[in-house]
Design a protein around this motif. Structure first.
Motif, short mmCIF file in Angstrom:
data_model
loop_
_atom_site.label_atom_id
_atom_site.label_comp_id
_atom_site.label_asym_id
_atom_site.label_seq_id
_atom_site.Cartn_x
_atom_site.Cartn_y
_atom_site.Cartn_z
N LEU A 106 -1.97 15.92 -6.80
CA LEU A 106 -2.91 14.87 -6.56
C LEU A 106 -2.50 13.69 -5.66
O LEU A 106 -2.74 13.45 -4.73
CB LEU A 106 -4.19 14.36 -7.37
CG LEU A 106 -4.76 15.68 -8.07
CD1 LEU A 106 -5.51 15.12 -9.30
CD2 LEU A 106 -5.75 16.47 -7.32
N LEU A 107 -1.48 13.11 -6.45
CA LEU A 107 -0.66 11.99 -5.74
C LEU A 107 0.03 12.32 -4.48
O LEU A 107 -0.15 11.70 -3.49
CB LEU A 107 0.27 11.62 -6.76
CG LEU A 107 1.01 10.24 -6.34
CD1 LEU A 107 0.08 8.94 -6.17
CD2 LEU A 107 1.86 9.63 -7.55
N SER A 108 0.83 13.31 -4.39
CA SER A 108 1.57 13.63 -3.32
C SER A 108 0.61 14.11 -2.08
O SER A 108 0.72 13.71 -1.07
CB SER A 108 2.47 14.75 -3.25
OG SER A 108 1.57 15.97 -3.83
N GLY A 109 -0.79 14.84 -2.61
CA GLY A 109 -1.75 14.99 -1.47
C GLY A 109 -2.09 13.76 -0.69
O GLY A 109 -2.33 13.71 0.43
N ARG A 110 -2.43 12.72 -1.66
CA ARG A 110 -3.03 11.55 -1.14
C ARG A 110 -2.04 10.80 -0.28
O ARG A 110 -2.55 10.09 0.65
CB ARG A 110 -3.50 10.52 -2.42
CG ARG A 110 -4.13 9.37 -1.96
CD ARG A 110 -4.39 8.45 -3.24
NE ARG A 110 -4.91 7.03 -2.81
CZ ARG A 110 -6.32 7.06 -2.24
NH1 ARG A 110 -7.00 7.79 -2.34
NH2 ARG A 110 -6.43 5.69 -2.03
N MET A 111 -0.82 10.84 -0.68
CA MET A 111 0.29 10.13 -0.14
C MET A 111 0.64 10.58 1.28
O MET A 111 0.91 9.92 2.37
CB MET A 111 1.68 9.95 -0.91
CG MET A 111 1.47 9.11 -2.26
SD MET A 111 2.95 9.04 -3.04
CE MET A 111 3.76 7.84 -1.79
N LEU A 112 0.55 12.01 1.31
CA LEU A 112 1.04 12.83 2.67
C LEU A 112 -0.12 13.17 3.48
O LEU A 112 0.10 13.41 4.64
CB LEU A 112 1.62 14.03 2.15
CG LEU A 112 3.06 13.90 1.44
CD1 LEU A 112 3.62 15.41 1.07
CD2 LEU A 112 4.19 13.27 2.29
N ARG A 113 -1.26 12.66 2.91
CA ARG A 113 -2.69 13.05 3.84
C ARG A 113 -2.26 12.13 5.63
O ARG A 113 -2.64 12.82 6.37
CB ARG A 113 -3.94 12.13 3.08
CG ARG A 113 -5.08 12.78 3.98
CD ARG A 113 -6.32 12.21 3.24
NE ARG A 113 -6.30 13.12 1.95
CZ ARG A 113 -6.49 12.34 0.81
NH1 ARG A 113 -6.48 11.03 0.74
NH2 ARG A 113 -6.39 12.98 -0.28
N PRO A 114 -1.82 10.80 5.55
CA PRO A 114 -1.64 10.37 6.82
C PRO A 114 -0.68 11.24 7.66
O PRO A 114 -0.78 11.25 8.92
CB PRO A 114 -1.03 8.94 6.61
CG PRO A 114 -1.50 8.76 5.28
CD PRO A 114 -1.30 9.88 4.36
N THR A 151 -5.61 3.77 10.65
CA THR A 151 -6.12 2.70 9.81
C THR A 151 -5.78 2.61 8.27
O THR A 151 -4.84 3.40 7.78
CB THR A 151 -7.77 3.13 9.84
OG1 THR A 151 -8.15 4.23 8.99
CG2 THR A 151 -8.33 3.10 10.96
N GLY A 152 -6.07 1.61 7.69
CA GLY A 152 -5.52 1.40 6.27
C GLY A 152 -4.50 0.39 6.17
O GLY A 152 -4.17 -0.36 7.12
N PRO A 153 -3.67 0.45 5.15
CA PRO A 153 -2.52 -0.51 5.05
C PRO A 153 -1.60 -0.35 5.74
O PRO A 153 -1.30 0.97 6.35
CB PRO A 153 -2.00 -0.22 3.49
CG PRO A 153 -2.55 1.04 3.11
CD PRO A 153 -3.82 1.19 3.89
N HIS A 154 -0.82 -1.39 6.17
CA HIS A 154 0.33 -1.38 7.35
C HIS A 154 1.47 -0.89 6.74
O HIS A 154 2.52 -1.63 6.68
CB HIS A 154 0.50 -2.70 8.02
CG HIS A 154 1.21 -2.63 9.23
ND1 HIS A 154 0.70 -1.97 10.54
CD2 HIS A 154 2.39 -2.99 9.53
CE1 HIS A 154 1.54 -1.96 11.44
NE2 HIS A 154 2.70 -2.57 10.91
N ASP A 155 1.48 0.42 6.39
CA ASP A 155 2.94 1.02 5.50
C ASP A 155 3.75 1.78 6.60
O ASP A 155 3.30 1.75 7.85
CB ASP A 155 2.52 1.81 4.45
CG ASP A 155 1.37 2.80 4.69
OD1 ASP A 155 1.24 3.18 6.11
OD2 ASP A 155 0.93 3.47 3.68
N GLU A 156 4.86 2.49 6.14
CA GLU A 156 5.67 3.32 6.89
C GLU A 156 4.82 4.27 7.71
O GLU A 156 5.13 4.52 8.92
CB GLU A 156 6.65 3.76 6.09
CG GLU A 156 7.84 2.78 5.53
CD GLU A 156 7.36 1.99 4.22
OE1 GLU A 156 6.20 2.47 3.66
OE2 GLU A 156 8.04 1.50 3.58
N LEU A 159 4.65 4.70 11.54
CA LEU A 159 4.98 5.89 12.48
C LEU A 159 3.92 6.38 13.35
O LEU A 159 4.00 6.80 14.54
CB LEU A 159 5.34 6.90 11.39
CG LEU A 159 5.73 8.48 12.09
CD1 LEU A 159 6.81 8.44 12.74
CD2 LEU A 159 5.53 9.38 10.79
N ALA A 160 2.59 6.02 12.77
CA ALA A 160 1.45 6.47 13.60
C ALA A 160 1.37 5.53 14.97
O ALA A 160 1.34 6.00 16.09
CB ALA A 160 0.22 6.55 12.85
#
Length: 359
Positions: free
Chosen positions: A73-81, A104-109, A113-114
């Protein structure tokens, strides 16, 4: 799946470390006490080990399930972007250059990349559109002079006795020169994509500009245009042949897009930082401000039109002059600025960076 297994293994390794600590603590408990405490029998090491060992395996099983399910669940959520970026990349690979990730969402890595991917797509789409427009215009420009020549020859063959031979030769010469000029400019534009990254040939811009102006004075006199120069010292790093073509195209553009009795002023100067400017100011017809931004596109002229083919004047040029200027300036790290004059004409300024010896 790999991330899920990594999470589960990491959790089991942490549990194993905790189990090892528990077993290490049990090592200090006596094997058997044989004593009874206030609340009953006091267990020894073997008693504690028999009680703890099955529980350790049960806890390990629970942690394995938590690691697999939670990791999935965690990896799926993290890799969804990343999946979203991949989906856009697949559509773009299939030819849909209009698609964007628009994360959209938090300005993370992943967001960075997007954004980088979208920016790359913007540049690619602009380049493809420019290339498509350039190819269409180039094919038209290359086809037109030969079609004109063919039609003039067909007319001459149909009525040989009625041909004005000197006039026919003059028009054929003008048409062939125009075609040769277009081909040469296209080849130069193509060759600029294969230049080395460092252009370090010393170029004296003042001397080079003086030579170019002298070469073009006969054309200016034939057009009834006067050319004046104010040449200050200034050295740049670059390629002499390319800088010569840049200056020549600017001056020739000022002569061609002028009027009899008009003027062209050519100036070179350097500032305190070592940057060097060449400026060409010409009189002539008023250039609409909305047209200025398109003048560096191939085959666009001062009136904002793509080449008119047979209907344009022989001296009007191929429509590639300022496109070449912009590309040569770009590969030299220089800035080109075109400013329309209220009284008519154009101010063209190219600012070259200071040579490396001055920086």
């Amino acid at each position: 799946m790999r991330l899920t297994l990594s999470y589960a293994v990491f959790l089991l390794v942490a549990a194993a470390a905790m189990f090892a600590l528990i077993l290490y603590v049990l090592h200090f408990v006596p094997l058997a006490t044989g004593l009874r405490g206030r609340d009953g029998f006091l267990p020894g090491r073997d008693d504690l080990f028999r009680a703890v060992w099955p529980r350790l395996w049960q806890v390990a099983g629970v942690l394995l399930v938590i690691g697999l399910v939670g990791g999935w669940l965690l990896s799926g959520r993290m890799l969804r972007p990343l999946g979203r970026i991949n989906a856009v990349a697949q559509r773009v690979a299939a030819g849909s250059l209009d698609d964007r990730v628009a994360m959209t969402g938090p300005h993370d890595e992943f967001h960075q990349l997007a954004d980088t991917f979208d920016s790359m797509l913007d540049r690619l789409q602009h380049a493809f559109e420019e290339q498509r427009r350039f190819t269409a215009n180039a094919s038209h420009e290359l086809r037109t002079p030969y079609a004109i020549s063919r039609s003039m020859i067909d007319v001459a063959q149909a009525d040989p006795d009625g041909v004005d031979m000197p006039e026919l030769l003059r028009r054929l010469d003008e048409t062939n020169r125009r075609g040769a000029e277009t081909v040469a400019a296209l080849l130069t534009l193509a060759s600029l994509d294969y230049l080395p990254e460092v252009l370090d040939e010393p170029v004296d811009l003042a001397d080079l500009t003086a030579d170019v102006v002298e070469e073009l004075r006969p054309i200016a006199r034939a057009s009834g245009v006067s050319v004046t120069t104010t040449l200050g010292e200034g050295d740049i790093d670059g390629r002499t042949a390319l800088v010569r073509q840049l200056v020549g195209n600017l001056v020739l553009n000022g002569i061609r897009h002028n009027a009899p009795g008009g003027d062209v002023e050519v100036t070179t100067r350097s500032d305190d930082s070592g940057a060097v400017e060449v400026t060409v100011v010409n009189t002539g017809p008023v250039v609409p401000p909305e047209v200025v931004g398109t003048l560096t596109e191939p085959f666009v002229r001062g009136a904002g039109r793509v080449a008119a083919g047979a209907g344009r004047a022989a001296g009007e040029g191929s429509g590639l002059g300022l496109a070449l200027v912009a590309r040569i300036a770009e590969v030299h790290g220089a800035a080109l600025r075109l400013v329309p004059r209220a009284q008519g004409g154009l101010t063209a300024r190219v600012t070259f960076p200071a040579p490396r010896a001055v920086r």
